[in-house]
Design a protein around this motif. Structure first.
Motif, PDB file in Angstrom:
ATOM      1  N   ILE A  44       0.884  -1.167   0.000  1.00 56.28           N
ATOM      2  CA  ILE A  44       0.000   0.000   0.000  1.00 56.28           C
ATOM      3  C   ILE A  44       0.918   1.213   0.000  1.00 56.28           C
ATOM      4  O   ILE A  44       1.727   1.366   0.919  1.00 56.28           O
ATOM      5  CB  ILE A  44      -0.914   0.026   1.240  1.00 56.28           C
ATOM      6  N   PRO A  45       0.856   2.076  -1.016  1.00 56.29           N
ATOM      7  CA  PRO A  45       1.742   3.238  -1.042  1.00 56.29           C
ATOM      8  C   PRO A  45       1.612   4.064   0.245  1.00 56.29           C
ATOM      9  O   PRO A  45       0.505   4.358   0.689  1.00 56.29           O
ATOM     10  CB  PRO A  45       1.246   4.045  -2.250  1.00 56.29           C
ATOM     11  N   HIS A  46       2.740   4.386   0.850  1.00 54.76           N
ATOM     12  CA  HIS A  46       2.718   5.058   2.157  1.00 54.76           C
ATOM     13  C   HIS A  46       2.401   6.540   2.061  1.00 54.76           C
ATOM     14  O   HIS A  46       1.899   7.117   3.027  1.00 54.76           O
ATOM     15  CB  HIS A  46       4.042   4.841   2.901  1.00 54.76           C
ATOM     16  N   ARG A  47       2.676   7.182   0.938  1.00 48.50           N
ATOM     17  CA  ARG A  47       2.360   8.600   0.715  1.00 48.50           C
ATOM     18  C   ARG A  47       2.811   9.489   1.885  1.00 48.50           C
ATOM     19  O   ARG A  47       2.115  10.414   2.287  1.00 48.50           O
ATOM     20  CB  ARG A  47       0.873   8.801   0.455  1.00 48.50           C
ATOM     21  N   GLY A  48       3.971   9.154   2.458  1.00 48.30           N
ATOM     22  CA  GLY A  48       4.533   9.969   3.530  1.00 48.30           C
ATOM     23  C   GLY A  48       4.155   9.532   4.939  1.00 48.30           C
ATOM     24  O   GLY A  48       4.663  10.066   5.913  1.00 48.30           O
ATOM     25  N   ASP A  49       3.277   8.551   5.065  1.00 48.01           N
ATOM     26  CA  ASP A  49       2.871   8.031   6.383  1.00 48.01           C
ATOM     27  C   ASP A  49       3.987   7.118   6.892  1.00 48.01           C
ATOM     28  O   ASP A  49       4.147   5.999   6.417  1.00 48.01           O
ATOM     29  CB  ASP A  49       1.553   7.269   6.237  1.00 48.01           C
ATOM     30  N   MET A  50       4.763   7.586   7.855  1.00 47.14           N
ATOM     31  CA  MET A  50       5.927   6.831   8.321  1.00 47.14           C
ATOM     32  C   MET A  50       5.553   5.570   9.091  1.00 47.14           C
ATOM     33  O   MET A  50       6.336   4.622   9.131  1.00 47.14           O
ATOM     34  CB  MET A  50       6.842   7.739   9.159  1.00 47.14           C
ATOM     35  N   VAL A  51       4.377   5.522   9.682  1.00 49.91           N
ATOM     36  CA  VAL A  51       3.938   4.284  10.341  1.00 49.91           C
ATOM     37  C   VAL A  51       3.745   3.213   9.274  1.00 49.91           C
ATOM     38  O   VAL A  51       4.230   2.082   9.411  1.00 49.91           O
ATOM     39  CB  VAL A  51       2.641   4.514  11.155  1.00 49.91           C
TER      40      VAL A  51
END
Length: 125
Positions: A87-94
């Motif tokens: 799932i692309p994280h799009r900047g979500d570091m978790v």
């Protein structure tokens, strides 16, 4: 095979016609450069030393491509060289560091998946 009718370039004032996307060749390059200038560096996006070391370890543990077309050698036998975020994280570091969201992939499989998700080169037609 019939080709698509040429369409005008979406760049204001450009009279060029294109059959391969929204922009003519000249303006496609301009738009791509504008996107790259605004984009954070790979380190700023989380792909620094820690990621490099962690992803190398993940690839050692999962040396075969895990994409749906390869299934770790069940369908095709390809060496994995890239750790992909399912799932692309799009900047979500978790989500970025969630190992359950990682899969090993061959570069060609990863490039195909990314282009499909992004709609080509970072969504530029």
């Amino acid at each position: 095979m019939p080709t698509a009718a040429p369409k005008p370039c979406k760049q204001m004032g450009c009279r060029a016609l294109t059959t391969s996307g929204a922009y003519c060749g000249e303006h496609k390059r301009v738009v791509q450069k504008q996107i790259e200038v605004k984009r954070e560096s790979s380190t700023q996006r989380g792909y620094g030393y820690r990621w490099q070391q962690t992803s190398k370890g993940f690839l050692r543990a999962h040396p075969l491509c895990q994409c749906k077309d390869c299934l770790e050698g069940v369908k095709q036998l390809k060496a994995a060289t890239v750790v992909d975020h399912i799932i692309p994280h799009r900047g979500d570091m978790v989500l970025f560091w969630d190992r359950n969201n990682w899969q090993s992939m061959a570069k060609e499989c990863h490039d195909r998946k990314t282009a499909t998700e992004d709609g080509g080169f970072r969504g530029i037609g």
